[in-house]
Write a protein that holds these residues in place. Structure first.
Motif, PDB file in Angstrom:
ATOM      1  N   ASP A 124       0.814  -1.340   0.182  1.00 23.31           N
ATOM      2  CA  ASP A 124      -0.075   0.029  -0.103  1.00 23.31           C
ATOM      3  C   ASP A 124       0.993   1.292  -0.001  1.00 23.31           C
ATOM      4  O   ASP A 124       0.269   2.176   0.115  1.00 23.31           O
ATOM      5  CB  ASP A 124      -0.965  -0.050   1.118  1.00 23.31           C
ATOM      6  N   LEU A 125       2.087   0.957  -0.379  1.00 29.67           N
ATOM      7  CA  LEU A 125       3.048   2.425  -0.588  1.00 29.67           C
ATOM      8  C   LEU A 125       2.498   3.314  -1.493  1.00 29.67           C
ATOM      9  O   LEU A 125       2.453   3.023  -2.651  1.00 29.67           O
ATOM     10  CB  LEU A 125       4.402   2.025  -0.754  1.00 29.67           C
ATOM     11  N   SER A 126       2.190   4.500  -1.119  1.00 27.24           N
ATOM     12  CA  SER A 126       1.827   5.634  -2.084  1.00 27.24           C
ATOM     13  C   SER A 126       3.060   6.438  -2.570  1.00 27.24           C
ATOM     14  O   SER A 126       4.087   6.637  -1.943  1.00 27.24           O
ATOM     15  CB  SER A 126       0.938   6.421  -1.076  1.00 27.24           C
ATOM     16  N   PRO A 127       2.787   6.799  -3.874  1.00 29.92           N
ATOM     17  CA  PRO A 127       3.837   7.583  -4.236  1.00 29.92           C
ATOM     18  C   PRO A 127       4.196   8.957  -3.565  1.00 29.92           C
ATOM     19  O   PRO A 127       5.180   9.488  -3.765  1.00 29.92           O
ATOM     20  CB  PRO A 127       3.421   7.963  -5.702  1.00 29.92           C
ATOM     21  N   GLU A 128       3.176   9.358  -2.591  1.00 29.12           N
ATOM     22  CA  GLU A 128       3.335  10.483  -1.841  1.00 29.12           C
ATOM     23  C   GLU A 128       4.390  10.229  -0.598  1.00 29.12           C
ATOM     24  O   GLU A 128       4.811  10.969  -0.051  1.00 29.12           O
ATOM     25  CB  GLU A 128       2.222  10.984  -1.451  1.00 29.12           C
ATOM     26  N   TYR A 184      12.824   7.994  -6.580  1.00 28.59           N
ATOM     27  CA  TYR A 184      13.214   6.715  -5.928  1.00 28.59           C
ATOM     28  C   TYR A 184      11.902   5.687  -6.360  1.00 28.59           C
ATOM     29  O   TYR A 184      12.111   4.436  -5.634  1.00 28.59           O
ATOM     30  CB  TYR A 184      13.178   7.071  -4.252  1.00 28.59           C
ATOM     31  N   GLY A 185      11.195   5.946  -7.157  1.00 25.51           N
ATOM     32  CA  GLY A 185       9.999   4.971  -7.498  1.00 25.51           C
ATOM     33  C   GLY A 185      10.609   3.742  -7.946  1.00 25.51           C
ATOM     34  O   GLY A 185      10.115   2.610  -8.036  1.00 25.51           O
ATOM     35  N   ARG A 186      11.669   3.794  -8.852  1.00 33.47           N
ATOM     36  CA  ARG A 186      12.264   2.822  -9.392  1.00 33.47           C
ATOM     37  C   ARG A 186      12.697   1.709  -8.466  1.00 33.47           C
ATOM     38  O   ARG A 186      12.923   0.460  -8.721  1.00 33.47           O
ATOM     39  CB  ARG A 186      13.468   3.205 -10.445  1.00 33.47           C
ATOM     40  N   TYR A 187      13.292   2.111  -7.419  1.00 34.12           N
ATOM     41  CA  TYR A 187      13.550   1.274  -6.416  1.00 34.12           C
ATOM     42  C   TYR A 187      12.502   0.666  -5.533  1.00 34.12           C
ATOM     43  O   TYR A 187      12.553  -0.566  -5.326  1.00 34.12           O
ATOM     44  CB  TYR A 187      14.557   1.876  -5.413  1.00 34.12           C
ATOM     45  N   MET A 217       6.091   5.061  13.856  1.00 35.83           N
ATOM     46  CA  MET A 217       7.128   5.474  13.484  1.00 35.83           C
ATOM     47  C   MET A 217       7.677   5.118  11.887  1.00 35.83           C
ATOM     48  O   MET A 217       8.182   5.903  11.379  1.00 35.83           O
ATOM     49  CB  MET A 217       8.477   4.868  14.337  1.00 35.83           C
ATOM     50  N   LEU A 218       7.148   4.051  11.709  1.00 35.78           N
ATOM     51  CA  LEU A 218       7.312   3.507  10.000  1.00 35.78           C
ATOM     52  C   LEU A 218       6.706   4.561   9.002  1.00 35.78           C
ATOM     53  O   LEU A 218       7.022   5.068   7.977  1.00 35.78           O
ATOM     54  CB  LEU A 218       6.592   2.144   9.812  1.00 35.78           C
ATOM     55  N   MET A 219       5.506   5.228   9.749  1.00 38.22           N
ATOM     56  CA  MET A 219       4.596   6.307   8.970  1.00 38.22           C
ATOM     57  C   MET A 219       4.930   7.614   9.106  1.00 38.22           C
ATOM     58  O   MET A 219       4.521   8.511   8.462  1.00 38.22           O
ATOM     59  CB  MET A 219       3.317   6.164   9.031  1.00 38.22           C
ATOM     60  N   SER A 220       6.234   7.764  10.099  1.00 29.71           N
ATOM     61  CA  SER A 220       6.561   9.346  10.239  1.00 29.71           C
ATOM     62  C   SER A 220       7.311   9.712   8.886  1.00 29.71           C
ATOM     63  O   SER A 220       7.764   8.837   8.046  1.00 29.71           O
ATOM     64  CB  SER A 220       7.695   9.246  11.180  1.00 29.71           C
ATOM     65  N   THR A 221       7.364  11.112   8.729  1.00 25.81           N
ATOM     66  CA  THR A 221       7.758  11.744   7.389  1.00 25.81           C
ATOM     67  C   THR A 221       8.793  12.742   7.713  1.00 25.81           C
ATOM     68  O   THR A 221       8.792  13.261   8.765  1.00 25.81           O
ATOM     69  CB  THR A 221       6.461  12.281   6.622  1.00 25.81           C
ATOM     70  N   GLY A 222       9.496  12.942   6.733  1.00 29.36           N
ATOM     71  CA  GLY A 222      10.539  14.138   6.585  1.00 29.36           C
ATOM     72  C   GLY A 222      10.590  14.247   5.374  1.00 29.36           C
ATOM     73  O   GLY A 222      10.704  13.806   4.268  1.00 29.36           O
ATOM     74  N   MET A 223      11.679  15.447   5.216  1.00 29.40           N
ATOM     75  CA  MET A 223      12.107  15.980   3.859  1.00 29.40           C
ATOM     76  C   MET A 223      13.732  15.431   3.698  1.00 29.40           C
ATOM     77  O   MET A 223      14.314  15.767   4.594  1.00 29.40           O
ATOM     78  CB  MET A 223      11.826  17.393   3.756  1.00 29.40           C
ATOM     79  N   ALA A 224      13.996  15.043   2.705  1.00 29.82           N
ATOM     80  CA  ALA A 224      15.542  14.889   2.237  1.00 29.82           C
ATOM     81  C   ALA A 224      15.473  14.858   0.629  1.00 29.82           C
ATOM     82  O   ALA A 224      14.609  14.326  -0.105  1.00 29.82           O
ATOM     83  CB  ALA A 224      15.750  13.401   2.627  1.00 29.82           C
ATOM     84  N   ASP A 284      15.102  17.279  -1.296  1.00 33.09           N
ATOM     85  CA  ASP A 284      13.778  18.173  -1.518  1.00 33.09           C
ATOM     86  C   ASP A 284      12.579  17.357  -1.779  1.00 33.09           C
ATOM     87  O   ASP A 284      11.620  17.626  -2.715  1.00 33.09           O
ATOM     88  CB  ASP A 284      14.242  18.769  -2.947  1.00 33.09           C
ATOM     89  N   SER A 285      12.490  16.035  -1.359  1.00 34.91           N
ATOM     90  CA  SER A 285      11.414  15.230  -1.395  1.00 34.91           C
ATOM     91  C   SER A 285      10.814  14.739   0.034  1.00 34.91           C
ATOM     92  O   SER A 285      11.692  14.744   0.925  1.00 34.91           O
ATOM     93  CB  SER A 285      11.695  14.021  -2.244  1.00 34.91           C
ATOM     94  N   LYS A 286       9.509  14.402   0.055  1.00 37.85           N
ATOM     95  CA  LYS A 286       9.061  13.806   1.229  1.00 37.85           C
ATOM     96  C   LYS A 286       9.157  12.332   1.255  1.00 37.85           C
ATOM     97  O   LYS A 286       8.794  11.723   0.188  1.00 37.85           O
ATOM     98  CB  LYS A 286       7.536  14.230   1.258  1.00 37.85           C
ATOM     99  N   PHE A 287       9.506  11.829   2.533  1.00 39.86           N
ATOM    100  CA  PHE A 287       9.686  10.351   2.546  1.00 39.86           C
ATOM    101  C   PHE A 287       8.920   9.844   3.966  1.00 39.86           C
ATOM    102  O   PHE A 287       8.906  10.766   4.787  1.00 39.86           O
ATOM    103  CB  PHE A 287      10.855   9.994   2.763  1.00 39.86           C
ATOM    104  N   THR A 288       8.363   8.717   3.633  1.00 42.73           N
ATOM    105  CA  THR A 288       8.140   8.067   5.005  1.00 42.73           C
ATOM    106  C   THR A 288       9.297   7.085   5.410  1.00 42.73           C
ATOM    107  O   THR A 288       9.943   6.901   4.730  1.00 42.73           O
ATOM    108  CB  THR A 288       6.932   7.126   5.067  1.00 42.73           C
TER     109      THR A 288
END
Length: 183
Positions: free
Chosen positions: A14-18, A24-27, A143-150, A152-156
């Motif tokens: 259920d990983l979302s592109p957001e 990183y989508g290719r990985y 924690m797995l659903m925590s987000t941050g910016m790296a 210039d993109s948002k990541f969980t």
């Protein structure tokens, strides 16, 4: 603390592109659908199998001009996993400071991986993978659903785990397609 098989978040289905930067989508696409811990352990086995059949001289092979040697590629994989782990830890702990990207070519050049014995690189790889498994085992679902910016993109946090796994698959594919047939 999460048990490896308990969280439904660790299948990545259920990983979302957001949850990750577009690059990183290719990985992500290479690594979802299997439990993250299962995938990381399988990747460890696959990389170890490839590397243990090589010696230091063979590990200096590059399949084309301007490409990395096997040693440089392994070093790059180690560095990338360390960086993704730092990002995961930072975001899981609620740190909201944006993190910079990194230039993989500059890192490889600065590291002088070709001067490092392959056995030493393999030890580093084992150590960082063990640390990755321990780190991700320490995260609960929140924690797995925590987000941050790296970069210039948002990541969980969980997306970073699947990026580690998919990045490894990416390089294993290159080893199998472009390096191993020529050595």
């Amino acid at each position: 603390m999460i048990h490896e098989e308990m969280s439904t978040l660790l299948s990545g289905n259920d990983l979302s592109p957001e949850e990750y930067g577009e690059f990183y989508g290719r990985y992500i696409r290479k690594s979802i659908g299997e439990n993250l811990f299962t995938r990381l352990k399988a990747g460890y086995r696959d990389v170890t199998e490839v590397l243990q059949s090589l010696d230091d001289e063979v590990a200096l092979f590059k399949y084309a001009e301007g490409k990395w040697t096997i040693k440089e590629t392994v070093g790059h994989m180690i560095d990338t996993e360390r960086i993704m782990n730092f990002r995961a830890l930072t975001f899981a702990r609620g740190d909201t400071h944006p993190l910079p990207g990194f230039d993989q070519d500059d890192y490889v050049t600065a590291a002088n991986f070709n001067q490092t014995p392959l056995d030493d690189l393999m030890q580093q790889y084992r150590g960082v993978r063990s640390a990755t498994l321990q780190l991700f085992s320490s995260f609960d679902d929140e924690m797995l659903m925590s987000t941050g910016m790296a970069s210039d993109s948002k990541f969980t946090v969980r997306a970073l785990g699947f990026i580690i796994a998919g990045h490894e698959i990416h390089h294993l594919d290159i080893f199998n397609e472009k390096y191993l047939p020529k050595i």
